[in-house]
Design a protein around this motif. Structure first.
Motif, short mmCIF file in Angstrom:
data_model
loop_
_atom_site.label_atom_id
_atom_site.label_comp_id
_atom_site.label_asym_id
_atom_site.label_seq_id
_atom_site.Cartn_x
_atom_site.Cartn_y
_atom_site.Cartn_z
N ILE A 23 1.49 -7.76 18.23
CA ILE A 23 0.80 -7.08 17.13
C ILE A 23 1.74 -6.10 16.43
O ILE A 23 1.77 -6.01 15.20
N ILE A 24 2.52 -5.38 17.24
CA ILE A 24 3.50 -4.44 16.67
C ILE A 24 4.52 -5.20 15.82
O ILE A 24 4.93 -4.74 14.75
N TYR A 25 4.94 -6.38 16.29
CA TYR A 25 5.89 -7.21 15.53
C TYR A 25 5.30 -7.57 14.17
O TYR A 25 6.00 -7.50 13.15
N CYS A 26 4.02 -7.95 14.15
CA CYS A 26 3.36 -8.31 12.89
C CYS A 26 3.28 -7.09 11.96
O CYS A 26 3.46 -7.22 10.73
N LYS A 27 3.03 -5.92 12.52
CA LYS A 27 3.02 -4.71 11.71
C LYS A 27 4.42 -4.41 11.18
O LYS A 27 4.59 -3.90 10.07
N GLY A 28 5.44 -4.74 11.98
CA GLY A 28 6.82 -4.60 11.52
C GLY A 28 7.12 -5.53 10.36
O GLY A 28 7.86 -5.18 9.44
N LEU A 29 6.53 -6.75 10.40
CA LEU A 29 6.68 -7.67 9.28
C LEU A 29 6.16 -7.04 7.99
O LEU A 29 6.80 -7.14 6.93
N ALA A 30 4.99 -6.41 8.09
CA ALA A 30 4.40 -5.78 6.91
C ALA A 30 5.27 -4.62 6.42
O ALA A 30 5.48 -4.45 5.21
N LEU A 47 1.20 4.02 7.93
CA LEU A 47 -0.03 4.80 7.87
C LEU A 47 -1.25 3.89 7.85
O LEU A 47 -2.23 4.11 8.56
N ILE A 48 -1.19 2.84 7.03
CA ILE A 48 -2.32 1.92 6.89
C ILE A 48 -2.62 1.24 8.22
O ILE A 48 -3.79 1.07 8.60
N THR A 49 -1.57 0.84 8.94
CA THR A 49 -1.75 0.09 10.18
C THR A 49 -1.91 0.98 11.40
O THR A 49 -2.04 0.49 12.53
N GLY A 50 -1.90 2.31 11.21
CA GLY A 50 -2.19 3.23 12.28
C GLY A 50 -1.08 3.48 13.29
O GLY A 50 -1.35 3.89 14.42
N ILE A 51 0.17 3.24 12.91
CA ILE A 51 1.28 3.44 13.86
C ILE A 51 2.26 4.50 13.39
O ILE A 51 3.32 4.67 13.99
N TYR A 52 1.93 5.23 12.31
CA TYR A 52 2.89 6.17 11.75
C TYR A 52 3.27 7.27 12.73
O TYR A 52 4.45 7.58 12.93
N GLU A 53 2.26 7.89 13.36
CA GLU A 53 2.54 8.97 14.30
C GLU A 53 3.37 8.47 15.48
O GLU A 53 4.28 9.15 15.95
N TYR A 320 -6.56 1.57 0.29
CA TYR A 320 -6.78 1.47 1.74
C TYR A 320 -5.91 2.43 2.53
O TYR A 320 -5.76 2.30 3.74
N THR A 321 -5.32 3.41 1.86
CA THR A 321 -4.47 4.39 2.53
C THR A 321 -5.09 5.77 2.43
O THR A 321 -5.54 6.17 1.37
N ASP A 322 -5.10 6.50 3.54
CA ASP A 322 -5.57 7.88 3.50
C ASP A 322 -4.63 8.73 2.65
O ASP A 322 -3.42 8.52 2.63
N ASP A 323 -5.20 9.70 1.93
CA ASP A 323 -4.38 10.60 1.13
C ASP A 323 -3.47 11.42 2.04
O ASP A 323 -3.86 11.83 3.13
#
Length: 332
Positions: A23-30, A47-53, A320-323
């Protein structure tokens, strides 16, 4: 029998971890797809995919001195400790994410190079829409009412406007020291929401060159199977390696400086970054003009399509992104 049960338990336990890394790999693709084009930030996708922090935490936790432990890995206990240190720094997460990003960049760099060669005008119009819309959705009116952000914004706009004018006329060379500096600075953009590493390369006049060089490098590596090592491979490898060294060092220098500035002068820093994007619009505007022989209705229509497409992508992402939070500024 006990050992077999233990092995089975390890396999079962590893499945969720493997699925998580997939799943992380797919988010890396994005993220890689976003960072491959100027204007769209991989940090925004994070941020959109929830992995920024988690990404920021993992990058901050990197400790290059762990490489000093490699000569001691012939001992079992040292290997175990080394492995635990890598897991503690979230290296599996970074490797999966980085692999996805690299895959996307390799694929899209080919498409971008083709577009720049076949339809340069509409392609730069697309970039103009990406960058301009990104700056507008990130801008805050209150920056105009506070002296710190106002000054930062003016400096950012002026700096980008001047640099964009120079790079658009091919004033910036593609020497290895320049490539090193581009990698050093661009890596910070790749992990920040709102500004992309490709945008920084575009501003520095290295985007076209790096895209073409990366494709040459991949072609030559594949060609090794059927032929020998060519001068093109040597030249492309030198550029890619120098860029990667700069990017690696940038993770421990420029990226930390930018994050420190965001922590202490958050509003002014974002005002600077967004104004940087607005000033840099001069670059794709000049390239659009130079790539268009005559401004016929057909030419204007193709430019408009590229502009609308780039703008539309950013507006869709923004929905779809939080401010971003600009509060907590140390300097008002």
């Amino acid at each position: 029998m006990a050992s077999t049960d233990g092995e089975t338990a390890d396999i079962v336990e590893s499945r969720p971890a493997l699925a998580s890394l997939a799943i992380i790999y797919c988010k890396g693709l994005a993220m890689g797809a976003a960072d491959a084009v100027p204007g769209v930030s991989g940090g925004t996708i994070a941020l959109i995919t929830g992995i920024y922090e988690r990404l920021i935490g993992a990058v901050t936790a990197l400790d290059p001195f762990i490489l000093a432990e490699i000569p001691t890995l012939h001992r079992t206990e040292n290997r175990r400790e080394f492995y635990n240190s890598l897991v503690g720094m979230d290296i599996p997460f970074l490797l999966a994410l980085g692999s996805g990003m690299l895959t996307a960049v390799i694929i899209l760099s080919r498409l971008v190079q083709t577009a720049l060669s076949a339809i340069p005008g509409p392609t730069f119009a697309f970039f103009f829409g990406l960058i301009g819309a990104s700056a507008l959705v990130l801008a805050e009116r209150r920056w105009l009412t506070q002296i710190g952000p106002m000054i930062a914004g003016v400096v950012g706009f002026a700096l980008a406007f001047l640099v964009a004018g120079e790079t658009a006329t091919e004033a910036f060379p593609h020497t290895l020291p320049i490539i090193f500096g581009a990698g050093l600075i661009a890596i910070s953009g790749m992990i920040l929401p709102g500004i992309s590493g490709s945008f920084i390369l575009l501003l520095l006049g290295q985007y076209d060159h790096m895209t073409e060089t990366l494709n040459d490098f991949i072609d030559e590596v594949i060609g090794i199977v059927s032929g020998g090592v060519s001068d093109t491979l040597i030249d492309a490898t030198a550029v890619v390696v120098v860029f990667m060294i700069g990017a690696f060092l940038g993770l421990f220098t420029i990226a930390f400086i930018v994050r420190a500035a965001l922590a202490r002068y958050r509003m002014a820093t974002f005002a600077f970054l967004v104004s940087l994007m607005l000033g840099a619009l001069r670059y794709p505007a000049i390239r659009m003009r130079d790539a268009t022989d005559e401004f016929t209705m057909a030419a204007i229509g193709s430019l408009a399509v590229g502009l609308v497409a780039g703008t539309g992508i950013i507006l869709l992402l923004d929905r779809y992104t939080d401010d971003l939070d600009y509060d907590g500024d140390a300097v008002k």
